[in-house]
Design an enzyme around this catalytic site. Structure first.
Site, PDB file in Angstrom:
ATOM      1  N   SER A 160      11.852  12.313  44.156  1.00  0.00           N
ATOM      2  CA  SER A 160      12.987  11.038  43.085  1.00  0.00           C
ATOM      3  C   SER A 160      12.952  11.028  42.026  1.00  0.00           C
ATOM      4  O   SER A 160      12.254  11.295  41.053  1.00  0.00           O
ATOM      5  CB  SER A 160      13.384   9.682  44.348  1.00  0.00           C
ATOM      6  N   ASP A 163      16.798  13.484  48.399  1.00  0.00           N
ATOM      7  CA  ASP A 163      15.770  11.977  48.142  1.00  0.00           C
ATOM      8  C   ASP A 163      14.143  12.223  48.704  1.00  0.00           C
ATOM      9  O   ASP A 163      13.962  12.488  49.991  1.00  0.00           O
ATOM     10  CB  ASP A 163      15.966  11.279  47.419  1.00  0.00           C
TER      11      ASP A 163
END
Length: 303
Positions: free
Chosen positions: A40, A152
């Site tokens: 991320s 993510d």
């Protein structure tokens, strides 16, 4: 001779600005980065560092971006926010480079919601890899890789220590998670999501309604779950050094002053330098080689 390390950079949205300070501290103290893994926000900043871009340029780009951050949704995106301005900001730093052309080995993580498995990206277009690792479900649009849909990387691995270790099992792994908070901070003080989009008078009204309470509770619960997940991951993977910038009290998409987070990242890394120096002892080096020396580089997905 510079001491060599590998980095595992954690997730956290805007808290990722702290990675700049941590990275700068390492360079200021003569450390050489031999590999970076990131999930991320850690993947976004890790890609910028690994690309070989000048750190002053990276920091200036971040400071300029947060003067007027824009996550507007593009037409057709099935998500609340968009990535257009992020791509524009990253372009001068990463350009059209492929990950395998970076001067520092780099791995980004994502998650396939098609298979439920972690996806390891070490090759292919770097910008596309960044967009996959930051694809926060419901906010940033998911990305496609062949027949898979990627979101993510923090969904399964908020601090990718094991993956960093595979880049060079003989070197210390320095992990930089972003979930630690000041001791006097309470969960119910968390930022109310999307509050920056509301006029202050409306925000004050919403915050005191049942809906505002639901949003606050949901956000605090999610933050608690993500923090616990990161902590459990660190306890299991046991990095040589855990750097603890106190930025976990910021919401992942909260409007922030990035300079404060950069400074906190530097402070936290500087505090850990004695532990990092100790990790080069003969005993610690022997234990790393004995325990992890047989690890192979992770199988890669090209993006």
């Amino acid at each position: 001779m510079a001491k060599e390390i590998v980095l595992a950079l954690g997730s956290g949205g805007v808290r990722g600005c702290a990675h700049i300070g941590a990275y700068r501290c390492l360079l200021d103290h003569g450390y050489k980065i031999k590999g970076i893994s990131g999930s991320s926000a850690g993947g976004l900043f890790g890609a910028a560092f690994a690309s070989g871009a000048d750190l002053d340029l990276i920091e200036k780009t971040v400071l300029d971006f947060f003067k007027n951050p824009d996550f507007s949704r593009r037409r057709g995106d099935v998500a609340f926010g968009g990535t257009g301005t992020l791509q524009e900001a990253l372009s001068p730093i990463i350009g059209d480079k492929n990950i395998e052309d970076f001067p520092i080995p780099f791995i980004a993580t994502a998650v396939s919601i098609t298979t439920g498995e972690q996806v390891i990206i070490t090759k292919g277009n770097a910008i596309k890899a960044v967009l996959a690792t930051i694809a926060i479900p419901g906010f940033f649009p998911s990305q496609s890789l062949e027949e898979e849909v990627l979101v993510d990387g923090a969904v399964l691995d908020p601090v990718p220590v094991d993956i960093a270790r595979r880049l060079d099992p003989t070197l210390p792994v320095v992990a930089v998670p972003l979930h630690y908070k000041p001791h006097d901070f309470k969960p119910d003080q968390m930022w109310l999501p999307f509050s920056q989009y509301l006029p202050k008078s409306v925000l004050n009204h919403v915050a005191n309604t049942h809906f505002g309470e639901i949003m606050r509770s949901m956000n605090a619960s999610l933050e608690l779950a993500m923090s616990r997940m990161a902590q459990l991951s660190l306890e299991e993977t046991k990095p040589d050094v855990i750097v603890k910038p106190l930025v976990g009290h910021y919401g992942a998409l909260e409007p922030i002053d990035p300079a404060k987070l950069v400074e906190e990242g530097y402070r936290a890394m500087e505090k850990c330098l004695p532990d990092l120096n100790s990790s080069y002892s003969l005993l610690n080096t022997f234990l790393r080689i004995t325990k992890y020396g047989g690890l192979k580089k992770p199988k890669s997905d090209t993006y």
